[in-house]
Motif scaffolding. Structure first.
Motif, mmCIF file in Angstrom:
data_model
loop_
_atom_site.group_PDB
_atom_site.id
_atom_site.type_symbol
_atom_site.label_atom_id
_atom_site.label_comp_id
_atom_site.label_asym_id
_atom_site.label_seq_id
_atom_site.Cartn_x
_atom_site.Cartn_y
_atom_site.Cartn_z
ATOM 1 N N GLY A 107 0.835 -1.212 0.238
ATOM 2 C CA GLY A 107 -0.187 -0.080 0.040
ATOM 3 C C GLY A 107 0.740 1.510 0.067
ATOM 4 N N ALA A 108 2.119 1.159 0.274
ATOM 5 C CA ALA A 108 2.944 2.299 0.261
ATOM 6 C C ALA A 108 4.007 2.171 -0.624
ATOM 7 N N ARG A 109 4.654 1.013 -1.058
ATOM 8 C CA ARG A 109 5.640 1.233 -2.021
ATOM 9 C C ARG A 109 5.270 1.026 -3.510
ATOM 10 N N SER A 110 6.480 1.040 -4.177
ATOM 11 C CA SER A 110 6.190 0.700 -5.441
ATOM 12 C C SER A 110 7.319 -0.300 -6.171
ATOM 13 N N VAL A 111 6.992 -0.474 -7.484
ATOM 14 C CA VAL A 111 8.030 -1.429 -8.144
ATOM 15 C C VAL A 111 9.077 -0.490 -8.851
ATOM 16 N N GLN A 112 10.212 -0.384 -8.344
ATOM 17 C CA GLN A 112 11.400 0.385 -8.709
ATOM 18 C C GLN A 112 12.564 -0.547 -8.994
ATOM 19 N N THR A 113 12.535 -1.504 -9.917
ATOM 20 C CA THR A 113 13.759 -2.341 -10.114
ATOM 21 C C THR A 113 14.452 -1.397 -10.910
ATOM 22 N N ASN A 114 15.864 -1.755 -10.652
ATOM 23 C CA ASN A 114 16.865 -1.266 -11.414
ATOM 24 C C ASN A 114 17.737 -2.037 -12.187
ATOM 25 N N GLU A 115 17.621 -2.543 -13.570
ATOM 26 C CA GLU A 115 18.265 -3.541 -14.055
ATOM 27 C C GLU A 115 19.671 -3.381 -14.598
ATOM 28 N N VAL A 116 20.572 -3.492 -13.912
ATOM 29 C CA VAL A 116 21.958 -3.415 -14.119
ATOM 30 C C VAL A 116 22.412 -3.855 -15.467
ATOM 31 N N ASN A 117 22.089 -4.948 -15.701
ATOM 32 C CA ASN A 117 22.349 -5.659 -17.212
ATOM 33 C C ASN A 117 21.753 -4.815 -18.674
ATOM 34 N N ARG A 118 20.941 -4.006 -18.197
ATOM 35 C CA ARG A 118 20.348 -3.567 -19.469
ATOM 36 C C ARG A 118 21.212 -2.446 -19.899
ATOM 37 N N CYS A 119 22.424 -2.140 -19.125
ATOM 38 C CA CYS A 119 23.649 -1.070 -19.547
ATOM 39 C C CYS A 119 24.080 -2.092 -20.805
ATOM 40 N N SER A 120 24.159 -3.313 -20.699
ATOM 41 C CA SER A 120 24.716 -4.011 -22.254
ATOM 42 C C SER A 120 24.129 -3.612 -23.228
ATOM 43 N N VAL A 121 22.848 -3.042 -23.219
ATOM 44 C CA VAL A 121 21.881 -2.812 -24.584
ATOM 45 C C VAL A 121 22.032 -1.444 -24.706
ATOM 46 N N LEU A 122 22.350 -0.367 -23.534
ATOM 47 C CA LEU A 122 22.389 0.941 -23.705
ATOM 48 C C LEU A 122 23.791 1.361 -24.262
ATOM 49 N N LEU A 123 25.028 0.659 -23.769
ATOM 50 C CA LEU A 123 26.291 1.047 -24.195
ATOM 51 C C LEU A 123 26.422 1.086 -25.720
ATOM 52 N N PRO A 124 25.971 0.172 -26.570
ATOM 53 C CA PRO A 124 26.015 0.110 -28.049
ATOM 54 C C PRO A 124 25.264 1.281 -28.597
#
Length: 354
Positions: A107-124
């Motif tokens: 009731g108070a929190r939210s989904v705030q995943t921070n997927e580090v491995n997505r950096c392998s897609v961002l870097l290119p």
């Protein structure tokens, strides 16, 4: 009795489309929730706009990680399969015992995943943009929907593409992200020094120095994904030593200010990693973003890299430019949700054009 038909369908869809193949435990538990009115009533306490399956199962994981003794705990180690006929009884009993705590969490929190491995897609994508912008001017990254800001530390990680290790000047050898290249030739050469003064925008930034906030972020990682959890813990340790800069508030509150305050001699790059729908709504979020950026680009040229499904089964990487009120975009890659594989489709145009 409250009709939870749609909520039950949401849990079944989560089991079939997201958890199956990645988390057998969460697939089983989600189907159990879908069949149990008592569990659906608890899940209905999730804040509006938050994904109920992720929230409820994350809350259960969160309570268990605190050392609570219950037969359900052994299945969260990933070493034992939970049978369907056992799942309802165990989950219902656990949620009955800890209903108050679970209700407070969802009731108070939210989904705030921070997927580090997505950096392998961002870097290119960063490398491709740098090749386009060959004038040598600095590039400022703005991560919209930054959560804990871990993707802002992309230049601190070590990368591995098809077994080939890529290190940057400040790479930490213990924080390694892995990516399988399934097709194409992603550009991987870039001058890290051109990327300056990165900043994130997040309504509720995750304080990487707050143990409680970090514990919730870790609890949102699915139990079987032990490798993902190790990478997350390693990245969080890096972030705690040098916390990223994150502006608290909505994108709408900060976009104009960032556009105006960033020096004219810097290129301005906005990054969205599965965050467009949270900021601009769904469906139609991508279109609303384009309209917003087209208008902002009357002040100065803007660049954008976005990752998401955008109405497709397979996620894609979009590179876009917005200049003088006109926008253009290219789909440059396909990938998976966690950045574990990448298919580079084409080289973007040599120069962004209006």
């Amino acid at each position: 009795m409250t009709d939870h038909t749609q909520l039950a369908a949401t849990f079944r869809q989560f089991a079939d489309q997201q958890a199956t193949g990645l988390s057998p435990l969460y697939a089983t538990l989600s189907r159990a929730v879908a069949r149990t009115p008592e569990l659906l009533a608890l899940a209905a306490c999730t804040q509006p706009g938050q994904p109920a399956p992720n929230m409820l199962l994350g809350a259960v994981h969160h309570v268990l990680r605190r050392g609570v003794q219950h037969p359900l705990a052994s299945y969260f180690t990933g070493h034992e399969d939970l049978a369907d006929d056992r799942a309802i009884d165990l989950l219902a009993d656990f949620c009955r015992q800890h209903a108050g705590q679970i209700r407070r969490i969802i009731g108070a929190r939210s989904v705030q995943t921070n997927e580090v491995n997505r950096c392998s897609v961002l870097l290119p994508a960063f490398a491709a943009l740098q090749q386009q912008l060959d004038d040598g001017r600095p590039i400022r990254i703005v991560d919209v929907g930054a959560s804990a800001g871990l993707t802002l530390l992309w230049d601190r990680y070590t990368y591995e593409y098809n077994g080939h290790r890529l290190t940057l000047p400040d790479s930490n050898r213990d924080t390694v992200v892995h990516c399988a290249v399934r097709g194409g030739t992603p550009p991987l050469t870039l001058d890290v020094t051109r990327f300056v003064h990165p900043v994130g925008i997040e309504p509720n930034p995750v304080d990487v120095t707050d143990p409680e906030a970090i514990e919730w972020l870790i609890s949102l990682t699915w139990p079987e994904q032990t490798k993902r959890m190790r990478t997350l813990n390693s990245a969080l340790a890096l972030a705690a030593r040098t916390p990223p800069t994150i502006l608290a508030g909505t994108a709408q509150e900060h976009l104009v200010g960032i556009v105006d305050e960033t020096p004219a001699d810097q290129h301005l790059l906005f990054v969205f990693s599965w965050s467009i729908y949270q900021i601009f709504g769904s469906p139609g979020g991508r279109e609303r973003l384009v309209d917003t950026f087209a208008e902002l680009s009357r002040r100065r040229p803007l660049h954008e890299i976005s990752i998401g499904h955008f109405g497709h089964d397979t996620p894609r990487v979009i590179m876009a430019s917005h200049d003088g009120g006109v926008s253009r975009s290219d789909v440059v890659a396909h990938c998976d949700v966690y950045g574990t594989w990448l298919e580079w489709l084409a080289n973007p145009p040599a120069r962004p054009s209006a």
